[in-house]
Write a protein that holds these residues in place. Structure first.
Motif: not given
Ligand SMILES: Nc1ncnc2c1ncn2[C@@H]1O[C@H](COP(=O)(O)OP(=O)(O)O)[C@@H](O)[C@H]1O
Ligand SMILES: [Mg+2]
Length: 259
Positions: A12-19, A212-216, A218-220
């Motif tokens: 979890g938390g690796v960026g699946k949903t965000t991507t 994909i950089p860590r960028n706040v 994105i989560s905002e």
């Molecule tokens: N590139 C990024 N920079 C900063 N925060 C991120 C980035 N990608 C994802 N996040 C945050 O990290 C958390 C986990 O990402 P998420 O896409 O939900 O992961 P997954 O779907 O794999 O569980 C979320 O709060 C999301 O907003």
């Protein structure tokens, strides 16, 4: 149907949903027709698009055979981009599916019966390798694996690769790896760089050039129910997902600008 891509990683938390949210948005604004299927009971892709579960047909109904794909699609704030929302009932789907003979192929059948053809279908998987993810892997042409640039990033990967090999043997022989995406990269952090080198040496060309950089921002954006391109076009996170979309489409920034 065009290309069906599962976003999978049992972590979890690796960026699946965000991507799922931001790559699909970047492709849709480039003229592709895109569908995102939210297959995680947590529904982060659904809320990330600003869509609330108002009792309409959803991905649980799809798997349970209670609704057809075309009855579950809803529009998003991005043109050309539709979503099949998630539902908390998906929590029970793992157990319910276990009893069915066609437990692995429910989603594949549902997608094949759609009357509308999308250029891309992205399936946002839950953080587990249960029946839901297996349904996605069975329905998919390819899997996109987000890897977070942190210690142990590659550790879970061998397990995922074994699962993919097993799915290929028994359920879906043509399943490919679309690519491995390194997420939450921090160029100031040596560890991030080590993970990039490690991933490239183990996985070679499968690793996307785009990081994909860590960028706040994105989560905002997600917490405001918006894809990053509607929240902050110029931030590094949006530029990275735009670059990923171009990489997937095989066009350079210059070619795109010349159009
Ligand atoms: N590139 C990024 N920079 C900063 N925060 C991120 C980035 N990608 C994802 N996040 C945050 O990290 C958390 C986990 O990402 P998420 O896409 O939900 O992961 P997954 O779907 O794999 O569980 C979320 O709060 C999301 O907003
Ligand atoms: Mg998720």
């Amino acid at each position: 149907m065009g290309k069906v891509i599962a976003l999978a990683n049992q972590k979890g938390g690796v960026g699946k949903t965000t991507t799922a949210i931001n790559l699909s948005s970047a492709l849709a604004t480039r003229g592709c027709s895109v569908l995102v299927i939210d297959l995680d009971s947590q529904g982060n892709a659904t809320t990330g698009f600003g869509i609330s579960n108002n009792g309409s047909a959803n991905s649980y109904d799809l798997l349970a055979g209670k609704a057809a794909l075309d009855g579950c699609r809803v529009e998003t704030s991005i043109a050309n981009l539709e979503l099949v929302p998630s539902c908390i009932d998906l929590v029970g789907a793992e157990v319910e599916l276990a009893e069915q003979d066609d437990r692995h192929t429910r989603l594949r059948s549902a997608i094949s019966q759609s009357n509308v053809s999308f250029d891309y279908v992205f399936i946002d998987c839950p953080p587990a390798l249960g029946f839901l993810t297996l349904n996605a892997l069975c329905a998919a042409d390819a899997v996109l694996v987000p890897l977070q640039c942190e210690f142990f990033a590659l550790e879970g990967l061998s397990h995922l690769l074994k699962t993919l090999a097993r799915v290929r043997r028994s359920l879906n022989p043509s399943l490919e790896i679309e690519g491995v995406l390194l997420t939450m990269h921090d160029s100031r952090n040596n560890l991030s760089e080590m993970i990039v080198q490690d991933a490239r040496s183990h996985l070679g060309k499968k690793v996307y050039k785009t990081l994909i950089p860590r960028n706040v921002r994105i989560s905002e954006a997600s917490s405001h129910g918006k894809p990053i391109l509607l929240y902050d076009r110029t931030c590094s996170g949006n530029l990275a997902y735009e670059s990923l979309a171009r990489e997937m489409l095989g066009v350079s920034e210059e070619e795109e600008a010349a159009k």
